[in-house]
Write a protein that holds these residues in place. Structure first.
Motif, mmCIF file in Angstrom:
data_model
loop_
_atom_site.group_PDB
_atom_site.id
_atom_site.type_symbol
_atom_site.label_atom_id
_atom_site.label_comp_id
_atom_site.label_asym_id
_atom_site.label_seq_id
_atom_site.Cartn_x
_atom_site.Cartn_y
_atom_site.Cartn_z
ATOM 1 N N GLY A 226 -51.236 -106.320 -28.037
ATOM 2 C CA GLY A 226 -52.503 -106.979 -27.731
ATOM 3 C C GLY A 226 -53.661 -106.393 -28.519
ATOM 4 O O GLY A 226 -54.533 -107.121 -29.004
ATOM 5 N N THR A 227 -53.668 -105.060 -28.666
ATOM 6 C CA THR A 227 -54.721 -104.403 -29.446
ATOM 7 C C THR A 227 -54.629 -104.782 -30.919
ATOM 8 O O THR A 227 -55.655 -105.016 -31.579
ATOM 9 N N ILE A 228 -53.421 -104.850 -31.464
ATOM 10 C CA ILE A 228 -53.248 -105.271 -32.856
ATOM 11 C C ILE A 228 -53.770 -106.698 -33.054
ATOM 12 O O ILE A 228 -54.462 -106.984 -34.044
ATOM 13 N N ASN A 229 -53.450 -107.581 -32.127
ATOM 14 C CA ASN A 229 -53.953 -108.954 -32.223
ATOM 15 C C ASN A 229 -55.480 -108.974 -32.263
ATOM 16 O O ASN A 229 -56.092 -109.706 -33.063
ATOM 17 N N LEU A 230 -56.103 -108.160 -31.410
ATOM 18 C CA LEU A 230 -57.560 -108.122 -31.367
ATOM 19 C C LEU A 230 -58.131 -107.520 -32.651
ATOM 20 O O LEU A 230 -59.110 -108.029 -33.205
ATOM 21 N N LEU A 231 -57.519 -106.441 -33.143
ATOM 22 C CA LEU A 231 -57.982 -105.827 -34.392
ATOM 23 C C LEU A 231 -57.904 -106.815 -35.552
ATOM 24 O O LEU A 231 -58.816 -106.884 -36.394
ATOM 25 N N ASN A 232 -56.845 -107.588 -35.617
ATOM 26 C CA ASN A 232 -56.712 -108.572 -36.693
ATOM 27 C C ASN A 232 -57.786 -109.650 -36.582
ATOM 28 O O ASN A 232 -58.344 -110.088 -37.599
ATOM 29 N N TRP A 233 -58.071 -110.091 -35.368
ATOM 30 C CA TRP A 233 -59.124 -111.098 -35.186
ATOM 31 C C TRP A 233 -60.475 -110.517 -35.604
ATOM 32 O O TRP A 233 -61.259 -111.174 -36.313
ATOM 33 N N LEU A 234 -60.762 -109.291 -35.191
ATOM 34 C CA LEU A 234 -62.034 -108.668 -35.538
ATOM 35 C C LEU A 234 -62.188 -108.539 -37.049
ATOM 36 O O LEU A 234 -63.240 -108.882 -37.618
ATOM 37 N N ARG A 235 -61.154 -108.040 -37.723
ATOM 38 C CA ARG A 235 -61.207 -107.907 -39.183
ATOM 39 C C ARG A 235 -61.447 -109.254 -39.849
ATOM 40 O O ARG A 235 -62.234 -109.363 -40.795
ATOM 41 N N GLY A 236 -60.757 -110.252 -39.348
ATOM 42 C CA GLY A 236 -60.893 -111.581 -39.937
ATOM 43 C C GLY A 236 -62.274 -112.183 -39.754
ATOM 44 O O GLY A 236 -62.629 -113.144 -40.447
ATOM 45 N N HIS A 237 -63.053 -111.608 -38.826
ATOM 46 C CA HIS A 237 -64.401 -112.122 -38.571
ATOM 47 C C HIS A 237 -65.470 -111.108 -38.970
ATOM 48 O O HIS A 237 -66.625 -111.197 -38.524
ATOM 49 N N GLY A 238 -65.083 -110.143 -39.806
ATOM 50 C CA GLY A 238 -66.054 -109.214 -40.363
ATOM 51 C C GLY A 238 -66.590 -108.181 -39.390
ATOM 52 O O GLY A 238 -67.665 -107.614 -39.627
ATOM 53 N N VAL A 239 -65.847 -107.928 -38.321
ATOM 54 C CA VAL A 239 -66.280 -106.945 -37.316
ATOM 55 C C VAL A 239 -65.570 -105.628 -37.597
ATOM 56 O O VAL A 239 -64.338 -105.589 -37.679
ATOM 57 N N ASN A 240 -66.333 -104.549 -37.705
ATOM 58 C CA ASN A 240 -65.805 -103.287 -38.214
ATOM 59 C C ASN A 240 -65.487 -102.260 -37.127
ATOM 60 O O ASN A 240 -65.025 -101.168 -37.443
ATOM 61 N N ARG A 241 -65.750 -102.598 -35.863
ATOM 62 C CA ARG A 241 -65.518 -101.587 -34.824
ATOM 63 C C ARG A 241 -64.950 -102.193 -33.547
ATOM 64 O O ARG A 241 -65.468 -103.176 -33.024
ATOM 65 N N LEU A 242 -63.887 -101.527 -33.048
ATOM 66 C CA LEU A 242 -63.381 -101.756 -31.704
ATOM 67 C C LEU A 242 -63.442 -100.430 -30.955
ATOM 68 O O LEU A 242 -62.958 -99.409 -31.442
ATOM 69 N N VAL A 243 -64.062 -100.446 -29.784
ATOM 70 C CA VAL A 243 -64.036 -99.299 -28.880
ATOM 71 C C VAL A 243 -62.957 -99.561 -27.846
ATOM 72 O O VAL A 243 -62.883 -100.641 -27.271
ATOM 73 N N ASP A 244 -62.093 -98.575 -27.628
ATOM 74 C CA ASP A 244 -60.992 -98.757 -26.692
ATOM 75 C C ASP A 244 -60.862 -97.523 -25.804
ATOM 76 O O ASP A 244 -61.560 -96.520 -26.000
ATOM 77 N N ILE A 245 -59.959 -97.585 -24.856
ATOM 78 C CA ILE A 245 -59.816 -96.550 -23.827
ATOM 79 C C ILE A 245 -58.396 -95.997 -23.851
ATOM 80 O O ILE A 245 -57.426 -96.751 -23.933
ATOM 81 N N VAL A 246 -58.291 -94.664 -23.776
ATOM 82 C CA VAL A 246 -56.995 -94.014 -23.572
ATOM 83 C C VAL A 246 -57.152 -93.021 -22.417
ATOM 84 O O VAL A 246 -58.257 -92.688 -22.008
ATOM 85 N N SER A 247 -56.020 -92.551 -21.911
ATOM 86 C CA SER A 247 -56.028 -91.741 -20.694
ATOM 87 C C SER A 247 -55.804 -90.273 -20.983
ATOM 88 O O SER A 247 -55.092 -89.901 -21.912
#
Length: 332
Positions: A99-120
């Protein structure tokens, strides 16, 4: 700036949207729970039905220009009631990694350079209580407890975020977090697949009627917790940062003891019956402690300044939020 909050129907997501709006930003929220639509309409926030595991659903976001995104949609063991013998690591990988890879690919394809995410912080679960966990600390966790599949998927998710940073020049940030306190769907949780009432919920219920609160085990056992409003501040700081990237611990300067949390709850939730007495029973074990996560990096690089690092201040605001009722209604 305009930020995308994936998982706007999550506990942390609701508070993250509030914080970003308070800072003057525009927000687009996503989720799979239609019950949140009216809430976000009142705030003037578009609410879009998206499922990261289904990449085609992300096209619903194509009409907006986004400056950065935060993902708060994840599969977590605390939310899953199941047979302890059943194996669901594939589900964790599908949601938390693919799911994160899918989101990263969408962001890159739309010129968005940052995803903030959560780990435990469960990736460092096996360090002793006196250890200090920094961003350079090597993971050391159990492959046999009920969080194992979650930790493995989180670690792989972090590798994907790092991969996109290195390969594509993104500035992804992943925040390592402790237990998050606040008004939400956390009166109970699943442990080893079995739903049990949380210790904090028991403290609050007893405090409200003036019953004695008993702390099990060593009352000085340290607990690493963070109030959800401070979690939202850390997310906003990460989204607004121009240069930050990589792993950041989100924590207070010191962990609270179980006794401090019990006494703060007794005071904040005291009702007509008076303030509960707090006692200890060392003969009964508690859930143990976690080592403290050092927060130097997030304070120096992202400017994180928590407001609720005192357990009495934290629990007093928790009570006020319950009385306000807005978020309690969302998760009822």
């Amino acid at each position: 700036m305009r930020f995308l909050v994936i998982g706007g129907s999550s506990f942390i997501g609701v508070y993250a949207v509030d914080e970003l709006l308070a800072r003057g930003h525009e927000v687009i929220a996503t989720g799979r729970n239609q019950n949140f639509k009216a809430h976000y309409e009142r705030l003037g926030v578009p609410y879009v039905m998206v499922d990261m595991v289904e990449p085609g659903t992300l096209s619903a976001l194509d009409g907006w220009k986004i400056d950065a995104a935060v993902s708060l949609a994840a599969r977590m063991p605390a939310n899953i009631e199941k047979d302890s013998e059943s194996e669901d690591i594939a589900d964790f990988i599908q949601t938390n990694v693919v799911g994160t890879i899918n989101l990263l690919n969408w962001l890159r394809g739309h010129g968005v350079n940052r995803l903030v995410d959560i780990v435990s912080r469960f990736d460092c679960r096996l360090y002793p209580a006196e250890a200090i966990i920094t961003e350079e600390t090597r993971p050391m966790f159990s492959y046999t407890d009920d969080h194992a599949a979650y930790v493995v998927s989180n670690n792989e998710k972090a590798e994907m975020l790092r991969y996109y940073n290195e390969r594509y020049g993104m500035k992804n940030i992943w925040l390592r977090i402790p237990s998050i306190y606040g008004v939400g769907p956390h009166g109970s949780f699943a442990k080893d697949g079995v739903v049990i009432k949380s210790g904090l919920q028991i403290f609050m219920e007893r405090a409200a009627i003036g019953e004695e609160i008993t702390v099990f085990g060593d009352p000085d056992t340290p607990k690493d917790v963070l109030y959800v409003k401070d979690m939202a501040r850390a997310i906003a700081d990460a989204l607004e940062s121009s240069d930050g990237q990589g792993l950041y611990n989100v924590s207070y300067d010191e962990n609270f003891s179980i006794l401090e949390l019990a006494e703060a709850t007794a005071r904040a939730f005291a009702g007509e019956c008076g303030e509960s007495e707090v006692s200890s029973d060392p003969s009964r074990p508690n859930n143990g402690s976690f080592p403290r996560m050092d927060n130097t990096k997030i304070k120096e690089e992202l400017g994180f300044r928590p407001l609720y690092g005192d357990p009495y201040v934290l629990m007093e605001d928790y009570r006020r939020e319950l009385e306000r009722g807005e978020h309690a209604r969302l998760f009822s």
